[in-house]
Design a protein around this motif. Structure first.
Motif, PDB file in Angstrom:
ATOM      1  N   PHE A  75       4.564 -11.765  -6.335  1.00  0.00           N
ATOM      2  CA  PHE A  75       3.533 -11.003  -5.620  1.00  0.00           C
ATOM      3  C   PHE A  75       3.600  -9.524  -6.000  1.00  0.00           C
ATOM      4  O   PHE A  75       2.580  -8.860  -6.172  1.00  0.00           O
ATOM      5  N   GLY A  76       4.831  -9.010  -6.107  1.00  0.00           N
ATOM      6  CA  GLY A  76       4.990  -7.603  -6.460  1.00  0.00           C
ATOM      7  C   GLY A  76       4.460  -7.302  -7.849  1.00  0.00           C
ATOM      8  O   GLY A  76       3.829  -6.268  -8.070  1.00  0.00           O
ATOM      9  N   PHE A  77       4.724  -8.208  -8.802  1.00  0.00           N
ATOM     10  CA  PHE A  77       4.213  -8.007 -10.162  1.00  0.00           C
ATOM     11  C   PHE A  77       2.690  -8.009 -10.182  1.00  0.00           C
ATOM     12  O   PHE A  77       2.068  -7.149 -10.827  1.00  0.00           O
ATOM     13  N   MET A  78       2.067  -8.971  -9.512  1.00  0.00           N
ATOM     14  CA  MET A  78       0.611  -9.037  -9.489  1.00  0.00           C
ATOM     15  C   MET A  78       0.011  -7.786  -8.856  1.00  0.00           C
ATOM     16  O   MET A  78      -0.981  -7.237  -9.345  1.00  0.00           O
ATOM     17  N   ALA A 160       1.039  -9.567   0.603  1.00  0.00           N
ATOM     18  CA  ALA A 160       1.871 -10.765   0.497  1.00  0.00           C
ATOM     19  C   ALA A 160       3.319 -10.389   0.185  1.00  0.00           C
ATOM     20  O   ALA A 160       4.263 -10.985   0.716  1.00  0.00           O
ATOM     21  N   ALA A 161       3.500  -9.377  -0.664  1.00  0.00           N
ATOM     22  CA  ALA A 161       4.857  -8.934  -1.005  1.00  0.00           C
ATOM     23  C   ALA A 161       5.553  -8.329   0.205  1.00  0.00           C
ATOM     24  O   ALA A 161       6.733  -8.613   0.466  1.00  0.00           O
ATOM     25  N   TYR A 162       4.826  -7.491   0.977  1.00  0.00           N
ATOM     26  CA  TYR A 162       5.429  -6.875   2.157  1.00  0.00           C
ATOM     27  C   TYR A 162       5.812  -7.926   3.192  1.00  0.00           C
ATOM     28  O   TYR A 162       6.850  -7.822   3.852  1.00  0.00           O
ATOM     29  N   THR A 163       4.969  -8.940   3.337  1.00  0.00           N
ATOM     30  CA  THR A 163       5.261 -10.016   4.282  1.00  0.00           C
ATOM     31  C   THR A 163       6.529 -10.757   3.881  1.00  0.00           C
ATOM     32  O   THR A 163       7.361 -11.116   4.732  1.00  0.00           O
ATOM     33  N   THR A 164       6.704 -10.970   2.582  1.00  0.00           N
ATOM     34  CA  THR A 164       7.901 -11.651   2.096  1.00  0.00           C
ATOM     35  C   THR A 164       9.150 -10.809   2.339  1.00  0.00           C
ATOM     36  O   THR A 164      10.211 -11.346   2.683  1.00  0.00           O
ATOM     37  N   ILE A 165       9.028  -9.490   2.161  1.00  0.00           N
ATOM     38  CA  ILE A 165      10.161  -8.601   2.436  1.00  0.00           C
ATOM     39  C   ILE A 165      10.633  -8.782   3.874  1.00  0.00           C
ATOM     40  O   ILE A 165      11.834  -8.867   4.155  1.00  0.00           O
ATOM     41  N   TYR A 242      10.089  -0.750   5.291  1.00  0.00           N
ATOM     42  CA  TYR A 242       9.526  -1.955   5.890  1.00  0.00           C
ATOM     43  C   TYR A 242      10.591  -2.837   6.520  1.00  0.00           C
ATOM     44  O   TYR A 242      10.265  -3.844   7.153  1.00  0.00           O
ATOM     45  N   SER A 243      11.850  -2.474   6.369  1.00  0.00           N
ATOM     46  CA  SER A 243      12.915  -3.168   7.079  1.00  0.00           C
ATOM     47  C   SER A 243      13.118  -2.582   8.472  1.00  0.00           C
ATOM     48  O   SER A 243      13.869  -3.123   9.276  1.00  0.00           O
ATOM     49  N   ALA A 244      12.448  -1.457   8.758  1.00  0.00           N
ATOM     50  CA  ALA A 244      12.526  -0.864  10.091  1.00  0.00           C
ATOM     51  C   ALA A 244      11.776  -1.743  11.086  1.00  0.00           C
ATOM     52  O   ALA A 244      10.918  -2.535  10.722  1.00  0.00           O
ATOM     53  N   GLY A 251       3.492   1.800   9.027  1.00  0.00           N
ATOM     54  CA  GLY A 251       2.205   1.533   8.390  1.00  0.00           C
ATOM     55  C   GLY A 251       1.298   2.747   8.396  1.00  0.00           C
ATOM     56  O   GLY A 251       0.603   3.030   7.416  1.00  0.00           O
ATOM     57  N   VAL A 252       1.306   3.496   9.493  1.00  0.00           N
ATOM     58  CA  VAL A 252       0.481   4.700   9.578  1.00  0.00           C
ATOM     59  C   VAL A 252       0.956   5.758   8.586  1.00  0.00           C
ATOM     60  O   VAL A 252       0.171   6.366   7.859  1.00  0.00           O
ATOM     61  N   VAL A 253       2.271   5.964   8.536  1.00  0.00           N
ATOM     62  CA  VAL A 253       2.839   6.981   7.644  1.00  0.00           C
ATOM     63  C   VAL A 253       2.569   6.650   6.183  1.00  0.00           C
ATOM     64  O   VAL A 253       2.411   7.547   5.348  1.00  0.00           O
ATOM     65  N   SER A 254       2.472   5.363   5.854  1.00  0.00           N
ATOM     66  CA  SER A 254       2.274   4.964   4.457  1.00  0.00           C
ATOM     67  C   SER A 254       0.972   5.507   3.876  1.00  0.00           C
ATOM     68  O   SER A 254       0.849   5.646   2.659  1.00  0.00           O
ATOM     69  N   TYR A 255       0.006   5.840   4.737  1.00  0.00           N
ATOM     70  CA  TYR A 255      -1.285   6.338   4.250  1.00  0.00           C
ATOM     71  C   TYR A 255      -1.212   7.775   3.742  1.00  0.00           C
ATOM     72  O   TYR A 255      -2.193   8.285   3.194  1.00  0.00           O
TER      73      TYR A 255
END
Length: 296
Positions: A75-78, A160-165, A242-244, A251-255
């Motif tokens: 997922f990360g590669f895609m 999808a990658a974040y969900t897997t993490i 994302y482990s927090a 999610g807000v800060v990521s913007y």
């Protein structure tokens, strides 16, 4: 708890700034090499960096779900190749904004796969985010261009990658999670380069099967090494963020990487976003914040 949230915010701020800088370096490198080649070298050097870190301090978590590690890497590669390719074609700020549609896809995946309820507020947020994408795509007659579609698809794979993490953060060291990403992100581009001379692909997919051209300029190699180093650092910061526990804040800060990207893009010659584009960016950020707060 406060310490945990604060550390997650700091990790995400660092990741957002480095991510925007990484996008700027990608745009510069795209003048000399293909997006797939950038992905290959970036991840190959990342493998060496992570292996060194693991050798220095061995991971303590037990692991045990290799298939999820591979899934995270795929997922990360895609997400990366689609993101890097859109950077080479459209302004940096727009490419990163489209990639930030990932929270909407996290919500949709939760609805269809986990059967979570979609409230009116969440549906409103999804509608706002979709409207923002349409406004950003306005130079193409209020319809989605192929490149903008790829940018949105990259956002889906990022979700999808974040969900897997989130699923494997308690059984794998964050460095091992990043290692799975960079290993898959090295092997798959190598396979695509080897396959390129053997198959005839349609024009829309040629960015996945370019000709491999080894860089001969020292300047290009220095930029590749710099990008690989800061990209690996960004992935580690992102994984830690994302482990927090409080993902709504994270999610807000990521913007914050969107204004960073607009600034870097403008310095590299991108046109400054017009009113409609700015409105679209604002709507995507606003919708993403609503979704993030709903999924706290």
């Amino acid at each position: 708890m406060l310490k945990k949230v604060d550390s997650g915010v700091l990790f995400m701020l660092g990741s957002a700034l480095i991510s925007a800088l990484n996008g700027a370096l990608t745009k510069i490198l795209s003048e000399d090499i293909s997006a797939l080649e950038i992905v290959l070298f970036r991840n190959l050097i990342g493998v060496l960096l992570i292996l060194y870190a693991l050798k220095h301090t061995a991971p303590k978590l037990t692991g045990g779900k290799i298939h999820l590690l591979f899934t995270r890497g795929l997922f990360g590669f895609m997400a990366m190749i689609l993101f890097f390719y859109t950077i080479t074609v459209i302004p940096l700020g727009e490419a990163i904004t489209l990639n930030k549609t990932s929270p909407f896809f996290v919500t949709l995946l939760a609805y269809f796969i986990l059967h979570e309820h979609l409230s009116r507020r969440t549906l409103f947020a999804l509608l706002i985010g979709f409207l923002g994408v349409v406004l950003i795509a306005k130079p193409f007659g209020m319809s989605f261009s192929y490149v903008h579609f790829l940018g949105i698809l990259g956002g889906f794979f990022a979700a999808a990658a974040y969900t897997t993490i989130k699923k494997i953060k308690d059984i794998y060291d964050s460095r091992v999670i990043v290692l799975s990403f960079v290993v898959v992100g090295t092997l798959l581009p190598a396979l695509l380069f080897l396959s390129a001379p053997l198959i005839n692909v349609p024009a829309p997919l040629r960015f996945l099967f370019p000709e491999f051209i080894l860089p001969s300029s020292l300047h290009v190699w220095l930029l590749i090494i710099l990008m690989a180093f800061i990209s690996t650092l960004s992935q580690w910061l992102l994984t830690k963020a994302y482990s927090a526990k409080n993902l709504s804040v994270i999610g807000v800060v990521s913007y914050t990487n969107i204004p960073f990207a607009i600034g870097f893009g403008y310095m590299l010659g991108d046109s400054f976003p017009d009113t409609l584009t700015f409105t679209g960016i604002f709507l995507i950020i606003f919708g993403g914040i609503l979704v993030s707060k709903k999924r706290s």
